[in-house]
Design a protein around this motif. Structure first.
Motif, PDB file in Angstrom:
ATOM      1  N   TYR A   1       0.866  -1.174   0.000  1.00 56.92           N
ATOM      2  CA  TYR A   1       0.000   0.000   0.000  1.00 56.92           C
ATOM      3  C   TYR A   1       0.900   1.219   0.000  1.00 56.92           C
ATOM      4  CZ  TYR A   1      -3.209   3.631   1.508  1.00 56.92           C
ATOM      5  OH  TYR A   1      -3.941   4.781   1.582  1.00 56.92           O
TER       6      TYR A   1
ATOM      7  N   GLY B   1      -0.047   8.392  -2.546  1.00 58.61           N
ATOM      8  CA  GLY B   1       0.487   9.085  -3.711  1.00 58.61           C
ATOM      9  C   GLY B   1       0.703  10.563  -3.446  1.00 58.61           C
TER      10      GLY B   1
ATOM     11  N   SER C   1      -2.294  12.499  -1.960  1.00 56.70           N
ATOM     12  CA  SER C   1      -2.901  11.746  -0.847  1.00 56.70           C
ATOM     13  C   SER C   1      -3.864  12.574   0.006  1.00 56.70           C
ATOM     14  CB  SER C   1      -1.829  11.122   0.038  1.00 56.70           C
ATOM     15  OG  SER C   1      -1.055  12.136   0.648  1.00 56.70           O
TER      16      SER C   1
ATOM     17  N   ALA D   1     -11.143   5.850  -9.822  1.00 57.97           N
ATOM     18  CA  ALA D   1     -10.292   4.720  -9.421  1.00 57.97           C
ATOM     19  C   ALA D   1     -10.080   3.815 -10.625  1.00 57.97           C
ATOM     20  CB  ALA D   1     -10.944   3.934  -8.286  1.00 57.97           C
TER      21      ALA D   1
ATOM     22  N   SER E   1       3.459  -1.051  -8.860  1.00 59.38           N
ATOM     23  CA  SER E   1       2.687  -0.375  -7.826  1.00 59.38           C
ATOM     24  C   SER E   1       3.418   0.876  -7.333  1.00 59.38           C
ATOM     25  CB  SER E   1       2.416  -1.340  -6.675  1.00 59.38           C
ATOM     26  OG  SER E   1       1.496  -0.793  -5.778  1.00 59.38           O
TER      27      SER E   1
ATOM     28  N   LEU F   1       2.974   3.532  -9.992  1.00 58.16           N
ATOM     29  CA  LEU F   1       1.639   4.128  -9.926  1.00 58.16           C
ATOM     30  C   LEU F   1       1.520   5.100  -8.759  1.00 58.16           C
ATOM     31  CD1 LEU F   1      -0.620   1.038 -10.716  1.00 58.16           C
ATOM     32  CD2 LEU F   1      -0.485   3.153 -12.048  1.00 58.16           C
ATOM     33  N   ALA F   2       2.122   4.768  -7.637  1.00 60.77           N
ATOM     34  CA  ALA F   2       2.032   5.614  -6.448  1.00 60.77           C
ATOM     35  C   ALA F   2       2.686   6.974  -6.659  1.00 60.77           C
ATOM     36  CB  ALA F   2       2.664   4.915  -5.250  1.00 60.77           C
TER      37      ALA F   2
ATOM     38  N   ALA G   1      -2.233  10.595  -8.268  1.00 56.64           N
ATOM     39  CA  ALA G   1      -2.475   9.375  -7.489  1.00 56.64           C
ATOM     40  C   ALA G   1      -2.714   9.744  -6.030  1.00 56.64           C
ATOM     41  CB  ALA G   1      -1.310   8.405  -7.601  1.00 56.64           C
TER      42      ALA G   1
ATOM     43  N   THR H   1      -2.449   3.773  -3.768  1.00 60.10           N
ATOM     44  CA  THR H   1      -2.493   2.574  -4.595  1.00 60.10           C
ATOM     45  C   THR H   1      -2.219   1.351  -3.724  1.00 60.10           C
ATOM     46  OG1 THR H   1      -1.735   1.585  -6.674  1.00 60.10           O
ATOM     47  CG2 THR H   1      -0.063   2.634  -5.315  1.00 60.10           C
TER      48      THR H   1
ATOM     49  N   HIS I   1      -4.273  -4.640  -8.921  1.00 64.14           N
ATOM     50  CA  HIS I   1      -3.740  -3.289  -8.752  1.00 64.14           C
ATOM     51  C   HIS I   1      -4.944  -2.371  -8.605  1.00 64.14           C
ATOM     52  CE1 HIS I   1       0.576  -3.576  -9.751  1.00 64.14           C
ATOM     53  NE2 HIS I   1       0.210  -4.572 -10.521  1.00 64.14           N
TER      54      HIS I   1
ATOM     55  N   THR J   1      -5.953   1.726  -7.722  1.00 66.13           N
ATOM     56  CA  THR J   1      -5.429   3.072  -7.526  1.00 66.13           C
ATOM     57  C   THR J   1      -6.572   4.078  -7.480  1.00 66.13           C
ATOM     58  OG1 THR J   1      -3.413   2.466  -8.724  1.00 66.13           O
ATOM     59  CG2 THR J   1      -3.802   4.817  -8.381  1.00 66.13           C
TER      60      THR J   1
ATOM     61  N   TRP K   1      -7.573   8.139  -7.731  1.00 62.65           N
ATOM     62  CA  TRP K   1      -7.063   9.320  -8.430  1.00 62.65           C
ATOM     63  C   TRP K   1      -7.857  10.562  -8.022  1.00 62.65           C
ATOM     64  CZ3 TRP K   1      -2.789   8.235 -11.208  1.00 62.65           C
ATOM     65  CH2 TRP K   1      -2.599   6.908 -11.618  1.00 62.65           C
TER      66      TRP K   1
END
Length: 193
Positions: free
Chosen positions: A96, A99, A102, A109, A133, A136-137, A142, A145, A158, A160, A162
């Protein structure tokens, strides 16, 4: 961490305003649920990047006790009473990450489910997925994720969140109607072992 999702696929002419109203009225009930890291209230509408109308909340649980309390208690019973009993998918958490966005409320998503190749070593597949992962983070927009795996079916997940419309990447795209995160800070960062 445990990831869990059920999908309620609705008729093509279903008024998705009913789902929006349901989440607006009931969503707050999960805002202090013990053992829950995150519940993302996800929805897809037919014709808008989706072939179906669907309500498909995704949960990241900190504890199996919280998940069990939800599934065998009043929480899930409300879904069963209103829509019938959907199948519940479950994955064990691998990582986990928060991003760069956050602190923002997620608007969309993405969820990508992919099989692990039978000829590859599971540890090698997971290591490559962990790298994806992490990538993506760090992506602009983001929020968070998660990576999880189902070792019964050898499948990776996966997921995520957004702060903007989801990028046009592989996988399912959802609108986030609401986010409950009573124990989000307890999900832990990075690899889960």
């Amino acid at each position: 961490m445990h990831a869990m999702q059920y999908e309620i696929t609705l008729p093509a002419d279903y008024d998705m305003g009913v789902i929006r109203d349901r989440v607006a009225r009931r969503g707050h009930l999960m805002d202090d649920y013990p053992g829950l890291g995150i519940k993302a209230y996800l929805m897809r509408e037919r014709g808008e990047d989706s072939p179906v109308n669907q309500y498909a909340p995704l949960y990241l649980w900190n504890t199996p006790g919280g998940m069990n309390s939800f599934l065998w208690g009043a929480g899930f019973q409300g879904i069963v009473e209103d829509f019938g009993r959907p199948g519940v998918q479950h994955w064990t958490g691998l990582s986990y990450e928060e991003g760069p966005a956050s602190a923002a409320l997620p608007r969309s998503a993405t969820r990508l489910r992919s099989p692990m190749p039978p000829s590859a070593a599971p540890a090698d597949v997971v290591e490559a997925a962990l790298e994806e992962s992490r990538r993506l983070a760090k992506a602009p927009g983001a929020v968070a994720t998660a990576l999880a795996a189902d070792p019964r079916h050898w499948e990776l997940l996966h997921f995520t969140l957004w702060d903007r419309p989801a990028p046009q990447e592989a996988g399912d795209r959802y609108e986030v109607l609401r986010l409950s995160g009573p124990e989000r800070e307890r999900l832990g960062k990075g690899r889960q072992w």
